[in-house]
Design a protein around this motif. Structure first.
Motif, PDB file in Angstrom:
ATOM      1  N   GLU A   1       0.950  -1.324  -0.095  1.00  0.00           N
ATOM      2  CA  GLU A   1       0.551  -0.027   0.045  1.00  0.00           C
ATOM      3  C   GLU A   1       1.216   1.110   0.070  1.00  0.00           C
ATOM      4  N   LYS A   2       1.965   0.783   0.798  1.00  0.00           N
ATOM      5  CA  LYS A   2       3.391   2.156   0.796  1.00  0.00           C
ATOM      6  C   LYS A   2       3.934   2.246  -0.708  1.00  0.00           C
ATOM      7  N   ASN A   3       4.217   1.135  -0.775  1.00  0.00           N
ATOM      8  CA  ASN A   3       4.917   1.229  -2.345  1.00  0.00           C
ATOM      9  C   ASN A   3       6.472   0.905  -1.439  1.00  0.00           C
ATOM     10  N   CYS A   4       6.645   0.129  -0.159  1.00  0.00           N
ATOM     11  CA  CYS A   4       7.833   0.276   0.324  1.00  0.00           C
ATOM     12  C   CYS A   4       9.184  -0.821   0.365  1.00  0.00           C
ATOM     13  N   THR A   5       9.966  -0.827  -0.138  1.00  0.00           N
ATOM     14  CA  THR A   5      11.047  -1.646  -0.327  1.00  0.00           C
ATOM     15  C   THR A   5      11.047  -2.149   1.073  1.00  0.00           C
ATOM     16  N   ILE A   6      10.656  -3.406   1.627  1.00  0.00           N
ATOM     17  CA  ILE A   6      10.542  -4.675   2.567  1.00  0.00           C
ATOM     18  C   ILE A   6      12.255  -4.599   2.554  1.00  0.00           C
ATOM     19  N   LEU A   7      12.693  -4.723   3.461  1.00  0.00           N
ATOM     20  CA  LEU A   7      14.333  -5.512   3.749  1.00  0.00           C
ATOM     21  C   LEU A   7      14.281  -6.277   4.744  1.00  0.00           C
ATOM     22  N   SER A   8      14.593  -7.475   4.878  1.00  0.00           N
ATOM     23  CA  SER A   8      14.314  -8.270   5.653  1.00  0.00           C
ATOM     24  C   SER A   8      15.349  -9.730   6.009  1.00  0.00           C
ATOM     25  N   PHE A   9      15.762 -10.259   7.093  1.00  0.00           N
ATOM     26  CA  PHE A   9      16.067 -11.615   7.500  1.00  0.00           C
ATOM     27  C   PHE A   9      15.249 -12.426   6.829  1.00  0.00           C
ATOM     28  N   GLY A  10      16.440 -13.201   5.820  1.00  0.00           N
ATOM     29  CA  GLY A  10      15.220 -14.478   4.951  1.00  0.00           C
ATOM     30  C   GLY A  10      14.568 -15.043   5.395  1.00  0.00           C
TER      31      GLY A  10
ATOM     32  N   CYS B   1      13.308   3.036   2.161  1.00  0.00           N
ATOM     33  CA  CYS B   1      13.800   1.253   1.886  1.00  0.00           C
ATOM     34  C   CYS B   1      13.170   1.016   4.370  1.00  0.00           C
ATOM     35  N   VAL B   2      12.577   0.012   4.158  1.00  0.00           N
ATOM     36  CA  VAL B   2      11.997   0.156   5.466  1.00  0.00           C
ATOM     37  C   VAL B   2      12.786  -1.919   6.049  1.00  0.00           C
ATOM     38  N   PHE B   3      13.757  -1.642   7.212  1.00  0.00           N
ATOM     39  CA  PHE B   3      14.071  -2.194   7.402  1.00  0.00           C
ATOM     40  C   PHE B   3      13.321  -3.567   8.418  1.00  0.00           C
ATOM     41  N   LEU B   4      12.723  -4.884   8.503  1.00  0.00           N
ATOM     42  CA  LEU B   4      12.467  -5.419   9.505  1.00  0.00           C
ATOM     43  C   LEU B   4      12.899  -5.598  10.885  1.00  0.00           C
TER      44      LEU B   4
ATOM     45  N   ALA C   1       5.102  -7.036  -4.751  1.00  0.00           N
ATOM     46  CA  ALA C   1       5.885  -6.429  -3.606  1.00  0.00           C
ATOM     47  C   ALA C   1       7.270  -6.070  -3.445  1.00  0.00           C
ATOM     48  N   LYS C   2       7.382  -4.956  -3.495  1.00  0.00           N
ATOM     49  CA  LYS C   2       9.273  -5.640  -3.367  1.00  0.00           C
ATOM     50  C   LYS C   2      10.133  -5.620  -2.171  1.00  0.00           C
ATOM     51  N   VAL C   3      10.748  -6.759  -2.028  1.00  0.00           N
ATOM     52  CA  VAL C   3      11.028  -7.575  -1.198  1.00  0.00           C
ATOM     53  C   VAL C   3      11.932  -8.228  -0.566  1.00  0.00           C
ATOM     54  N   GLU C   4      13.552  -7.355   0.035  1.00  0.00           N
ATOM     55  CA  GLU C   4      14.691  -8.022  -0.281  1.00  0.00           C
ATOM     56  C   GLU C   4      14.939  -8.408   0.863  1.00  0.00           C
ATOM     57  N   THR C   5      16.401  -9.609   1.050  1.00  0.00           N
ATOM     58  CA  THR C   5      16.588 -10.421   1.749  1.00  0.00           C
ATOM     59  C   THR C   5      17.597  -9.613   2.289  1.00  0.00           C
ATOM     60  N   VAL C   6      17.996  -9.428   3.552  1.00  0.00           N
ATOM     61  CA  VAL C   6      19.620  -8.945   3.713  1.00  0.00           C
ATOM     62  C   VAL C   6      20.113  -9.513   4.659  1.00  0.00           C
TER      63      VAL C   6
ATOM     64  N   SER D   1      22.084  -8.589   7.408  1.00  0.00           N
ATOM     65  CA  SER D   1      22.367  -7.927   7.982  1.00  0.00           C
ATOM     66  C   SER D   1      22.119  -6.180   8.516  1.00  0.00           C
ATOM     67  N   ALA D   2      21.443  -5.820   9.083  1.00  0.00           N
ATOM     68  CA  ALA D   2      20.944  -4.114   9.757  1.00  0.00           C
ATOM     69  C   ALA D   2      21.691  -3.765   8.575  1.00  0.00           C
ATOM     70  N   MET D   3      22.972  -3.702   8.580  1.00  0.00           N
ATOM     71  CA  MET D   3      24.117  -2.604   7.986  1.00  0.00           C
ATOM     72  C   MET D   3      23.692  -2.852   6.622  1.00  0.00           C
ATOM     73  N   ASP D   4      23.745  -4.338   6.058  1.00  0.00           N
ATOM     74  CA  ASP D   4      23.261  -4.829   4.842  1.00  0.00           C
ATOM     75  C   ASP D   4      21.862  -3.828   3.827  1.00  0.00           C
ATOM     76  N   SER D   5      21.077  -3.281   5.155  1.00  0.00           N
ATOM     77  CA  SER D   5      19.841  -2.654   4.450  1.00  0.00           C
ATOM     78  C   SER D   5      19.834  -0.646   4.380  1.00  0.00           C
ATOM     79  N   VAL D   6      20.871  -0.566   5.265  1.00  0.00           N
ATOM     80  CA  VAL D   6      21.658   0.835   5.212  1.00  0.00           C
ATOM     81  C   VAL D   6      22.334   0.913   3.213  1.00  0.00           C
ATOM     82  N   LYS D   7      23.200   0.135   4.420  1.00  0.00           N
ATOM     83  CA  LYS D   7      24.101   0.037   2.629  1.00  0.00           C
ATOM     84  C   LYS D   7      23.129  -0.181   1.059  1.00  0.00           C
TER      85      LYS D   7
END
Ligand code: SF4
Length: 349
Positions: free
Chosen positions: A73-82, A125-128, A102-107, A109-115
């Motif tokens: 609904e907000k078109n965010c990219t979700i970044l999450s551990f697998g 970008c929203v890190f879970l 949905a745009k969902v990316e596996t990371v 580490s949390a720092m990967d989501s910042v990169k």
């Protein structure tokens, strides 16, 4: 098997005192106990039960629904551990949401989501951010980094949790705890000393066969004497004061809130959200997110598994409908979940 292991396992096998229940509160302990076949070495009078020590397993359904809402609904990219992508929530999962666009990316580490956020400034970008005291400091360092970089397209959806409230709640279900060595390496022993003063028994355990067997033996000895006990049996890693830097980071950057644990309910003060100074990185404040009720898969008995009321064998869906390929509940998703460990190592009791 060395002499120490042999002596400990003989004692535990031949124990014929009163029935005792010992709860491990760490997904890695659950996994190692199963992998090493430790339950099979124990007398029938010693019951090992698994508690809510796997962060993926206790992440509430409503959290998954919020993440899916942000993605769709907000078109965010979700970044999450697998692991989290496969966790059911409201009849959906992030993996299914991804299949629906949905745009969902596996990371990793949390720092990967910042990169990722730095490299994709056109995406929100929203890190879970899930995890206990072990994972939380790394998640917070990522937020600090995002602040240093003035990243306005980065935020975190928090389901970070702390363990003391869960110990107190679970104390009704067990005679003693195997406390999680990794969490205690951060927290130190003070809170556990408090629990001891309140009549809660337990030992801090490491993860090797020697450490696990000697911890279980210490509990069985203590319980058979009928006394409350507490002992740090992982002193090479756990100190009384814990990791001071990590604790400072947590107290400076977060505030405690009530938090809902999957299958268990709300535990007072057991959650962490970003403090006011970092509020602009809190996805709950940045986006208008409606309230979700955290609809449950009704037949899943994760809550009973996580509170030691049943073992996964007691769930009617175990192995028949619920498998690692088709997880009905969160406890089957993560390799640290009790249902997944029982499935992998074929435990019968
Ligand atoms: Fe839930 Fe599956 Fe475990 Fe049953 S076996 S409690 S359905 S995760």
């Amino acid at each position: 098997m060395n002499d120490l292991l042999r002596a400990a396992s003989e004692k535990l096998k031949n124990y014929n005192g009163k029935k005792v229940r010992i709860m491990e509160v760490c997904g890695t302990h659950t996994h190692e106990i199963m992998r090493l076949g430790i339950r099979k070495l124990l007398s029938e009078n010693i019951e090992l039960i698994s508690g809510p020590g796997c962060p993926v397993c206790v992440t509430d359904e409503a959290f998954i629904e919020k993440a899916i809402f942000l993605a769709l609904e907000k078109n965010c990219t979700i970044l999450s551990f697998g692991d989290l992508l496969r966790v059911p929530g409201g009849g959906n999962s992030l993996l299914l949401a991804r299949a629906h666009g949905a745009k969902v990316e596996t990371v990793y580490s949390a720092m990967d989501s910042v990169k990722y956020a730095k490299a994709h400034t056109d995406e929100d970008c929203v890190f879970l951010s899930i995890g206990f005291e072990t994972t939380v400091p790394g998640n917070l360092l990522a937020v600090k980094k995002a602040k240093d970089l003035s990243l306005s397209n980065f935020s975190v959806l928090s389901a970070m949790k702390t363990m003391p409230g869960a110990y107190r709640l679970m104390a009704r279900s067990t005679d003693a705890f195997l406390y999680p060595g990794h969490v205690c390496a951060i927290t130190g022993t003070k809170e556990l000393q408090e629990l001891y003063k309140d009549g809660v028994s337990g030992v801090i355990s490491g993860f090797s066969p020697e450490e696990l067997l000697s911890s279980i033996l210490f509990c069985v000895d203590g319980l058979s004497k009928g006394k409350t006990f507490f002992k740090n049996l992982y002193p090479r890693v756990v100190t009384e004061e814990g990791n001071i830097e990590a604790k400072r980071l947590i107290s400076e950057m977060t505030v405690p809130v009530d938090s809902k644990w999957r299958g268990i309910g709300v535990i007072k003060g057991s959650g962490l959200v970003l403090s006011d100074e970092y509020a602009s990185f809190d996805a709950e404040k940045k986006f208008e997110i409606p309230t979700f009720d955290g609809k449950r898969e009704t037949a899943c008995r994760c809550g009973d598994v996580l509170t030691g009321k049943i073992t996964p064998n007691g769930c009617p869906l175990f192995r028949k409908v619920c498998t690692p390929e088709n997880p009905v509940g969160a406890c089957m998703v993560s390799s640290e979940g009790a249902c997944s460990a029982y499935y992998d190592y074929g435990e019968k009791r």
